[in-house]
Design a protein around this motif. Sequence first.
Motif, mmCIF file in Angstrom:
data_model
loop_
_atom_site.group_PDB
_atom_site.id
_atom_site.type_symbol
_atom_site.label_atom_id
_atom_site.label_comp_id
_atom_site.label_asym_id
_atom_site.label_seq_id
_atom_site.Cartn_x
_atom_site.Cartn_y
_atom_site.Cartn_z
ATOM 1 N N ALA A 178 61.045 -3.458 57.788
ATOM 2 C CA ALA A 178 59.854 -3.201 57.167
ATOM 3 C C ALA A 178 58.505 -3.738 57.683
ATOM 4 O O ALA A 178 57.663 -2.912 57.608
ATOM 5 C CB ALA A 178 59.826 -3.768 55.712
ATOM 6 N N ASP A 179 58.570 -4.864 57.959
ATOM 7 C CA ASP A 179 57.300 -5.542 58.487
ATOM 8 C C ASP A 179 57.534 -6.407 59.742
ATOM 9 O O ASP A 179 57.083 -7.745 59.927
ATOM 10 C CB ASP A 179 56.693 -6.427 57.408
ATOM 11 C CG ASP A 179 57.578 -7.295 56.804
ATOM 12 O OD1 ASP A 179 58.605 -7.484 57.247
ATOM 13 O OD2 ASP A 179 57.153 -7.910 55.773
ATOM 14 N N PRO A 185 52.520 0.565 60.431
ATOM 15 C CA PRO A 185 53.002 0.962 59.028
ATOM 16 C C PRO A 185 54.210 1.840 59.074
ATOM 17 O O PRO A 185 54.263 2.484 59.969
ATOM 18 C CB PRO A 185 51.754 1.583 58.541
ATOM 19 C CG PRO A 185 50.455 0.745 59.071
ATOM 20 C CD PRO A 185 51.055 0.827 60.430
ATOM 21 N N ARG A 207 61.713 -5.927 50.582
ATOM 22 C CA ARG A 207 60.693 -5.732 51.686
ATOM 23 C C ARG A 207 60.255 -4.306 51.679
ATOM 24 O O ARG A 207 58.972 -4.110 52.346
ATOM 25 C CB ARG A 207 61.179 -5.936 52.999
ATOM 26 C CG ARG A 207 62.085 -7.074 53.407
ATOM 27 C CD ARG A 207 61.204 -8.355 53.397
ATOM 28 N NE ARG A 207 60.801 -8.587 54.925
ATOM 29 C CZ ARG A 207 61.371 -9.088 55.801
ATOM 30 N NH1 ARG A 207 62.807 -9.596 55.507
ATOM 31 N NH2 ARG A 207 60.985 -9.088 57.106
ATOM 32 N N TRP A 208 60.560 -3.493 51.056
ATOM 33 C CA TRP A 208 60.102 -2.064 51.033
ATOM 34 C C TRP A 208 59.461 -1.785 49.557
ATOM 35 O O TRP A 208 60.112 -2.227 48.734
ATOM 36 C CB TRP A 208 60.996 -1.047 51.391
ATOM 37 C CG TRP A 208 61.534 -0.967 52.909
ATOM 38 C CD1 TRP A 208 62.484 -1.782 53.308
ATOM 39 C CD2 TRP A 208 60.858 -0.249 53.842
ATOM 40 N NE1 TRP A 208 62.727 -1.547 54.896
ATOM 41 C CE2 TRP A 208 61.991 -0.481 55.080
ATOM 42 C CE3 TRP A 208 60.118 0.492 53.971
ATOM 43 C CZ2 TRP A 208 61.452 0.022 56.273
ATOM 44 C CZ3 TRP A 208 59.733 1.045 55.268
ATOM 45 C CH2 TRP A 208 60.330 0.851 56.524
ATOM 46 N N THR A 209 58.545 -0.773 49.488
ATOM 47 C CA THR A 209 58.059 -0.414 48.065
ATOM 48 C C THR A 209 58.522 0.802 47.925
ATOM 49 O O THR A 209 58.162 1.981 48.813
ATOM 50 C CB THR A 209 56.411 -0.416 48.306
ATOM 51 O OG1 THR A 209 56.312 -1.865 48.609
ATOM 52 C CG2 THR A 209 56.064 -0.137 46.801
ATOM 53 N N ALA A 234 56.238 0.730 53.711
ATOM 54 C CA ALA A 234 55.789 -0.810 53.900
ATOM 55 C C ALA A 234 54.681 -0.745 55.168
ATOM 56 O O ALA A 234 54.641 0.063 56.045
ATOM 57 C CB ALA A 234 57.058 -1.687 54.437
ATOM 58 N N PRO A 235 53.872 -1.674 54.911
ATOM 59 C CA PRO A 235 53.518 -2.791 53.907
ATOM 60 C C PRO A 235 52.756 -1.956 52.825
ATOM 61 O O PRO A 235 52.332 -0.811 52.983
ATOM 62 C CB PRO A 235 52.414 -3.856 54.543
ATOM 63 C CG PRO A 235 51.815 -2.844 55.446
ATOM 64 C CD PRO A 235 52.782 -1.779 56.185
ATOM 65 N N ALA A 236 53.118 -2.465 51.689
ATOM 66 C CA ALA A 236 52.706 -1.954 50.260
ATOM 67 C C ALA A 236 51.249 -1.611 50.293
ATOM 68 O O ALA A 236 50.729 -0.546 49.872
ATOM 69 C CB ALA A 236 52.984 -2.725 48.925
ATOM 70 N N ARG A 238 49.336 -0.776 52.579
ATOM 71 C CA ARG A 238 48.414 0.239 53.518
ATOM 72 C C ARG A 238 48.708 1.623 52.947
ATOM 73 O O ARG A 238 48.232 2.621 53.503
ATOM 74 C CB ARG A 238 49.080 -0.043 54.841
ATOM 75 C CG ARG A 238 49.057 -1.137 55.577
ATOM 76 C CD ARG A 238 47.124 -1.076 56.075
ATOM 77 N NE ARG A 238 46.937 0.073 56.714
ATOM 78 C CZ ARG A 238 47.147 0.387 58.059
ATOM 79 N NH1 ARG A 238 47.565 -0.835 58.863
ATOM 80 N NH2 ARG A 238 46.612 1.336 58.835
ATOM 81 N N TRP A 239 49.651 1.737 52.101
ATOM 82 C CA TRP A 239 50.096 2.929 51.375
ATOM 83 C C TRP A 239 49.526 3.382 50.157
ATOM 84 O O TRP A 239 49.714 2.625 49.075
ATOM 85 C CB TRP A 239 51.474 3.171 51.474
ATOM 86 C CG TRP A 239 51.826 3.185 52.856
ATOM 87 C CD1 TRP A 239 52.379 2.202 53.601
ATOM 88 C CD2 TRP A 239 52.122 4.208 54.115
ATOM 89 N NE1 TRP A 239 52.829 2.697 54.901
ATOM 90 C CE2 TRP A 239 52.781 3.792 55.092
ATOM 91 C CE3 TRP A 239 51.632 5.662 53.891
ATOM 92 C CZ2 TRP A 239 52.949 4.555 56.226
ATOM 93 C CZ3 TRP A 239 51.816 6.296 54.706
ATOM 94 C CH2 TRP A 239 52.627 5.671 56.149
#
Length: 269
Positions: A178-179, A185, A207-209, A234-236, A238-239
């Motif tokens: 994820a990160d 991203p 770790r993921w949204t 991911a990351p939250a 940025r989306w």
Amino acid sequence: MPDPPRRLTALASALLLLHSAATPGVAQEPFRLRVLSYNINSGAGDDSRVDYDRITAAIRAAEPDVIALQEVDRGMVRTGNVDQARLLAGRLELEHAFGGNFEFLGGEFGNAVLSRFPIAEVSNHPLPSPDGGEPRGALEAILDPEDGPTFRLISTQLDHRRDERNRVAAAEWLASLADSPGASPAVLAGDLNAPPGSAPVDRLLERWTPLERGPLRTVPARGPRTQFDHILVAPAGRWRVVETRVLEQPDASDHLPVLAVLELVPASP
């Protein structure tokens, strides 16, 4: 001919615009992206008939920019020795990458990524399977749009058996993608063989949204009762989610495709 002061003013304005476009922290437009996740069941619908016209039409109707495919055959006798990822990409005029997880019936079985953006790099990761069974993998593609930022698309399918040990182990490993330090991203899409609230999905959510607020029923394709197909990011920060929905395409596969419309937000300075 403009006088020297006017020429200097015009030059100064142009330099200011260039500086603003290149300076971190100056507001930029989000990059909009249509993502499709689709388990194509080797091209077979609920009538067990392999029909590439149906699969092509189902994908084309979504107008996706990128597609994460699962249960993709390459060179298998049962599907006419066809390289399915290449065939669909050619029909849709997209780039493609395939990640085989195991050999079967004279060919390979795995995941694929189709993209209207250049595919800069591909990694096919084997997933841990402490309980044995069919090998599973995660195909990670780094996509490099000419008109937007670089991002990653990861297509995966987890173990299908009742026991969750392999799915949990794979989810814990996927959480690390994820990160990762220095990584761009990412969008994780695929058939997790697990519904929201299950142990594998809960591990991923560390770790993921997720994109959806409630279950999006995707299986079986005709009269769906539960959600196995997911899209996470991911990351939250940025989306931004514009839309997420299941597409009513019950004939082309035994799963329904999931479409997400996202915006990739510029990084903070």
